[in-house]
Structures are given as C-alpha cells and as structure tokens.
Design an enzyme around this catalytic site. Structure first.
Site, PDB file in Angstrom:
ATOM      1  N   SER A  27       8.723  62.676  42.259  1.00 54.78           N
ATOM      2  CA  SER A  27       7.435  62.570  41.579  1.00 54.78           C
ATOM      3  C   SER A  27       7.298  61.173  40.995  1.00 54.78           C
ATOM      4  O   SER A  27       8.223  60.357  41.077  1.00 54.78           O
ATOM      5  CB  SER A  27       7.341  63.623  40.476  1.00 54.78           C
ATOM      6  OG  SER A  27       8.245  63.280  39.441  1.00 54.78           O
ATOM      7  N   LYS A  28       6.150  60.937  40.394  1.00 56.25           N
ATOM      8  CA  LYS A  28       5.842  59.587  39.900  1.00 56.25           C
ATOM      9  C   LYS A  28       6.904  59.024  38.962  1.00 56.25           C
ATOM     10  O   LYS A  28       7.087  57.813  38.890  1.00 56.25           O
ATOM     11  CB  LYS A  28       4.486  59.608  39.187  1.00 56.25           C
ATOM     12  CG  LYS A  28       3.333  59.730  40.163  1.00 56.25           C
ATOM     13  CD  LYS A  28       2.297  58.626  39.930  1.00 56.25           C
ATOM     14  CE  LYS A  28       1.277  58.564  41.044  1.00 56.25           C
ATOM     15  NZ  LYS A  28       0.170  59.499  40.903  1.00 56.25           N
ATOM     16  N   ARG A  29       7.601  59.895  38.231  1.00 53.28           N
ATOM     17  CA  ARG A  29       8.554  59.334  37.273  1.00 53.28           C
ATOM     18  C   ARG A  29       9.770  58.703  37.971  1.00 53.28           C
ATOM     19  O   ARG A  29      10.557  57.994  37.354  1.00 53.28           O
ATOM     20  CB  ARG A  29       8.981  60.362  36.228  1.00 53.28           C
ATOM     21  CG  ARG A  29       9.799  61.467  36.757  1.00 53.28           C
ATOM     22  CD  ARG A  29       9.824  62.632  35.796  1.00 53.28           C
ATOM     23  NE  ARG A  29      10.480  63.748  36.391  1.00 53.28           N
ATOM     24  CZ  ARG A  29      11.772  63.978  36.293  1.00 53.28           C
ATOM     25  NH1 ARG A  29      12.519  63.181  35.564  1.00 53.28           N
ATOM     26  NH2 ARG A  29      12.311  65.004  36.898  1.00 53.28           N
TER      27      ARG A  29
END
Ligand code: GLU
Length: 487
Positions: free
Chosen positions: A259-261
């Site tokens: 995911s984006k993190r």
C-alpha cells in the site's frame, strides 16, 4: 485451441502495480501462445465509477507496451467491450436458466432480507434462506401480474462438493452448501458483477482467466454458472498478493499487502518518480514469476518468449523498491546516447544546460544515476553557487587544509585564466601545477573543485565541473573561494 485472455479492469482512476501485473501476465500468456489479448472495461458498478478513468487504463497499457488486440478503442468481433454498453445482453441468459429450472425469481422485499440478516448471531453470516426457490407457479404469476419487483437468483446445488483446478493454487474444493443462491439479475434489471463477468468471459471466448487471488473464493460461484449453462470452464490462473515491507514501532519488519505507506503503488506515480516503463514492466514480470534460467533483464519480446504459467509462484512476493531502483539503473546504463539524452533533456533544460555538454554529462551521469529525476539534484550546483562553509576545504584523504587550499587557488587561478578551456588541457594544467609544487594532485584538485561547485559531492571531477560552468563563471567562483578562505 487459440488462447484468448482478457484484462478486465474496473475504471477506478488508478492503476495499482498489482493490476498492471495481472494485465502483463494475461498479455504474456496470450502472446507466448500466439493468442489474443482483450481489454474489457468492467464499469457496471456505477458507484465506483471515476470520470476519465478509462483513459488512464488506455494510457497505462500504451506506456507499458502492453497492446490489446480487441477492446473499446480498437474494436473486435466480440464487442461491445464496455460492460455498460452490454447491459441488454445479460438478462436473456438469466431467463434461460429460469426456464430450465436452474434459476428463479425472488420477490423477497428489502425488509425481509434485512430482517434475515439481522437475525444472525454474532460472527455468523446468514445467506439467503431460499424462501422463493420453490414458489408455486400460480404465486409467481400473481406476483408478476401485480408488478412485485424481483431479482433472479441461481439455484445452487445444496449437497456435495465442487472442485476446480487453478494453475497456481492447484485443486480447490468447497462444500456446495457454502454456495449462496447468488443474484444474477438485480431488481433494476441489471446484472450483478459476477454474472456479467461470467457471461462476458464466455461470450468473448476467453480461454484463460488471470486475476488476483482475491477472486479464488468467488470462483466456485462462477463455475456453478458455467455448469448451469453447460459451458466450458476457462483455465484459471490466480495471482498471489503483492506485499510490502515496513518496520513497525518496535523495529520489527512487518510484511503486509502493498500500500501507499510502503512507497508508490501506482504505475504513473512510479513513472513520475523517474522509473522507466520498461524497467517497471521487467521488475513486475519477475514479481511472482521466475524464468527457467537466472536472467533478470528482459525486454518485452524476451518476456513473451520466456513466459510460462508454470513459473508462477503461489507465495506472495514482496515489492522491493531497491531492486526496482537497481533495475532502472541497468536500463539507464544500457541506453544509447540518443535515448539517454532524450530522457535527460527535460532536466537539462531546467538547468539551462547546453547541448555542447551532453556528451560529457552522459559520461558523468550514466554510471551514477538510478533515475533521471536525480539529475536536477546532482547538478543543482550549476544553477548557483551555494553559500558554503569553508570547512569543506578541509579533507583528510586529500590532506587538504585551509592553508593548502589558499596556496592551490592562488596558483591555479592565473594559470586557468590563460588556459584553453578544454577538459584535457585543464586536467594537464592542474596536474603540472601539482608536480611543480611537489604535492599530490588532490591538494590542487580538491580546493579547485570545492570552490567551483560549492558542494562536497559532484558527479565527475574537477575538470568536468569547470567545463560545465564555463570559463567566466568558473573563475568567478574560484576567486570567491579564495576570498572566503582569506577572510
Ligand atoms: N473487474 C475486476 C477487477 O478490476 C476483474 C475481475 C476479473 O478479472 O475477473 O478486479
């Protein structure tokens, strides 16, 4: 049998690398087998529809070098290729199943279904209780005549078990009692997502279905439909999730769904960060698939040649940004001068770099950058001279100190003023100066480069920095350096 695969994205406005990998594997499966690759837009879920999202899909495929043989924009014999343009097509198939006793009209009201759901105990999932499965014919007729809204549900098998084969996960068996009497056509006459998906795959002649493993559990439902119609079930290739690695507050490495993190997960976000489409494709091709040999760099044609479904692994792979960075650098190193300059030009232009320096810059940058976006930062010093601290002149390895720097600049400036501004001539001049002073080259080169660049790290040495600056600017900076040292 001619292979036909399809990429069936829902237009959500964003192309996650996981979706792109699905598209790539479908493309490679088709191309490797001499088959066709089809693009179908699954836009029946209007709530999730994002304006302009279809264009992002086209642009992604084009930039990635994944070309479809049939699709909304290129046409084909199995169109339309956008689900919302196929809406009239689905209901007759459901009616056919009703006629054959394999599906039924369900008149249950929203309230009844709601009451059913809320009667569930905690943690229990209650499916539809099949209330309308065996309604007497007169009752059905009466309700239809009265205009009671209805959905069409499939009559799922109640006993036994179903097994299907997936090329990656092997045989998967589920007890049939787990199969709900799924809705095929909603009260508004439109198909459910699952129904449309199956009808489309069959009517478009799809032989191989490649998609994410999140669809493994719905596949028995799809198969129940293929069986009800007596259609051949396609070959299934479900792909494991792509994971990301992060470190939690206790310093422990945690692996979770990418995911984006973890970093950029969108194709165009990666492009914007300076990753090359070819490198991204090469990298994600290997994210879950292993070639028969140990090669790592593959062009698209080489991927088509080498790709084999049997090489797909069911263990989730971790997206490794460092590895992508390494691969990107390999692609940069392998570029022709023309390609290198073309990619570098937008950054050169922002720095006001002239074409006469392209060859020198290519030599300096090619082995040092992993992404073109780094050019600006690496050559930032050309734009203006930073207000640097004179401690930069002190350098242990070169044995450079404030005093040696004053000496070096005092001697170098008048010589450089007379010098023919060419790289070899400058290098020779500075080396001769070192020889005449009986000091190491670095005693001269270090302070000259620091004064010229105003930063400790430059791509390339002293002469290259001077050449890029041009004679006037270089000498101006050297004099500023000397003044700073003497102050
Ligand atoms: N539209 C689905 C998605 O975007 C594709 C499902 C499938 O490939 O069957 O996830």
């Amino acid at each position: 049998m001619k292979i036909r695969t399809r990429f069936a994205p829902s237009p959500t406005g964003f192309m996650h690398v996981g979706n792109l990998r699905t598209a790539l594997y479908e493309y490679l499966t088709a191309r490797h087998g001499g088959g066709s690759f089809i693009l179908r837009i699954e836009d029946t879920d209007r709530e999730r529809y994002v304006e302009g999202a279809t264009d992002i899909i086209y642009k992604t495929l084009e930039t990635a070098g994944i070309s479809h043989d049939e699709g909304p924009d290129v046409g084909g014999d199995y169109g339309p290729y956008v689900q919302s343009e196929r809406l009239g097509l689905y209901k007759p198939y459901a009616e056919q199943l009703v006629k054959e006793g394999k599906a039924y009209r369900c008149f249950c009201s929203k309230e009844r279904l709601e009451a059913l759901r809320s009667s569930a105990k905690e943690g229990e999932v209650i499916g539809y209780d099949r209330h309308c499965r065996d309604l007497p014919e007169e009752e059905i007729e009466a309700k239809l005549a009265a205009g009671v809204p209805y959905v069409i549900r499939q009559k799922s098998p109640l006993t036994g078990e179903s097994t299907y084969h997936d090329c990656v996960y092997g045989d998967i068996t589920i007890p049939n009692e787990e199969l709900d009497d799924q809705i095929l056509i909603k009260a508004d006459g439109y198909p459910t997502y699952n129904f449309a998906n199956v009808i489309d795959d069959h009517t478009m002649g799809i032989t191989h279905v490649v998609r994410g493993s999140e669809y493994l559990s719905s596949t028995p439902k799809y198969n129940a439909l293929y069986e009800a119609f007596g259609w051949e079930i396609p070959t299934y290739i479900h792909l494991p999730l792509i994971m990301g690695k992060s470190v939690d507050e206790n310093g422990e490495t945690v692996v979770s769904k990418l995911s984006k993190r973890h970093g950029s997960t969108g194709f165009f976000d990666l492009i914007e960060e300076g990753f090359l489409p070819e490198a991204i494709i090469n990298y994600i091709a290997l994210l879950g698939w292993a070639p028969a040999d140990t090669r790592e760099i593959f062009s698209m044609d080489e991927l088509i040649e080498a790709f084999d479904i049997n090489g797909i692994s069911k263990s989730p792979s971790v997206f490794d940004y460092d590895k992508l960075e390494w691969m990107n650098a390999e692609y940069i190193k392998a570029m022709s001068s023309e390609e290198f300059n073309e990619n570098a030009k937008p950054y050169y232009d922002r720095l006001g770099i002239k074409e006469e320096h392209y060859a020198l810059l290519e030599e300096m940058l090619k082995p040092r950058i992993t992404r073109f976006t780094q050019i600006e930062e690496k050559l930032e010093f050309l734009k203006s001279l930073a207000d640097y601290d004179i401690s930069l002149y002190e350098h242990k390895k070169s044995k450079s100190t404030r005093e040696t720097s004053i000496d070096a600049l005092t001697a170098a400036i008048p010589l450089l003023e007379e010098c023919n501004w060419e790289r070899d001539a400058i290098t020779e001049l500075l080396m001769n100066l070192a020889a005449s002073k009986e000091v190491k080259n670095a005693i001269i080169m270090w302070p000259v480069r620091i004064a010229a660049a105003g930063v400790a790290v430059t791509p390339g040495g002293c002469s290259e920095v001077l050449i890029l600056l041009g004679k006037d600017e270089a000498l101006r900076r050297l004099k500023i350096g000397l003044e700073k040292l003497q102050a």
